[in-house]
Design an enzyme around this catalytic site. Sequence first.
Site, PDB file in Angstrom:
ATOM      1  CB  ILE A   1      17.631  16.433  -4.407  1.00  0.00           C
ATOM      2  CG1 ILE A   1      18.284  15.570  -3.367  1.00  0.00           C
ATOM      3  CG2 ILE A   1      18.432  17.626  -5.096  1.00  0.00           C
ATOM      4  CD1 ILE A   1      19.632  14.975  -3.532  1.00  0.00           C
TER       5      ILE A   1
ATOM      6  CB  CYS B   1       8.733   9.407  -9.115  1.00  0.00           C
ATOM      7  SG  CYS B   1       8.756   7.950  -7.897  1.00  0.00           S
TER       8      CYS B   1
ATOM      9  N   GLY C   1       6.856   2.635  -5.902  1.00  0.00           N
ATOM     10  CA  GLY C   1       6.147   2.711  -7.392  1.00  0.00           C
ATOM     11  C   GLY C   1       4.790   3.385  -7.252  1.00  0.00           C
TER      12      GLY C   1
END
Length: 313
Positions: free
Chosen positions: A196, A135, A78
């Site tokens: 990626i 993200c 996060g």
Amino acid sequence: MSSLPASLALDFCGRKFASPIVLLSGCVGFGEEYTRVAGFSNRDAGGICLKGTTLKPRLGNPPHRIYETPMGMLNAIGLQNPGADQVVNNILPTLDFSESRFIANVCGSTIEEYVEVTRRFEDSPIDAMEINISCPNVKEGGVQFGNVPEMSARVVAACRAVTKKPLITKLSPNQTDIKENARVCIEAGTDAFAVINTMMGMAIDVEKRKPIIGNTQGGLSGPAIKPIALLKVFQVAEVSQPHNIPIIGQGGIANANDAIEFLLAGATAVGVGTALFYDPLVCKKINAGIADYLTRHEFKSVSEIVGTARSTD
């Protein structure tokens, strides 16, 4: 800068890399994480991506944040970080820029936040910036920007307007057409790509009948995603090579053979991340393996093999 074989050196966006290896964001903290491990050296990597940085400090997601999967790992940290000002003012001065090239990882929930973080790093000694528009473990921002080409281009263009440093756009595999996204990001002014980011995934505790990851979903990394990452690099290279836009190929690289595959597919450099968790000294082995391959096949430079794999049809 390094005692590595000269054949491993390359130019990346005008920056000299001593090795094609780039240590990936989130895996090495702010450049100090593995320096406490005996035998590890930042000098074994051509570049080091620092942890994702937002404008204000973030505490990150609730636990659990990491879960091991077959041939991989789910993570949903996060973007826990101390904020851009703290990174620029207090962390960057502690780094030894003679060891490697350091790359900031710019994150945001809005285009304005991406711009402000980019501004902070523009006035710092950082060598380049990676724009993290992909993200998969933050509820707002990243995924939405990274999966819609028009949004990706807007972020890149906005960041481009406030920095002269090289911009590396981190592309998401969780989208319909990665080649189209690459094309519009080139038009918007990106200097390079990282291909990626992690794949979206989840795991469930069957006894509790609840998702294991506190954020429900997380990013899947490790050898499980390597074939997907390799194809995405091959596809993006078709778009980027005519414009001389380099690629950091990443996703499941655990040994020299993996790294060579990505180079042949069109990556100029190769990212190593999850492998560090179980083999902190893997970079030395990958460097040695690539150098041996170049010697055996009589190549003088790693750049000579980039993109030399050809489609069979």
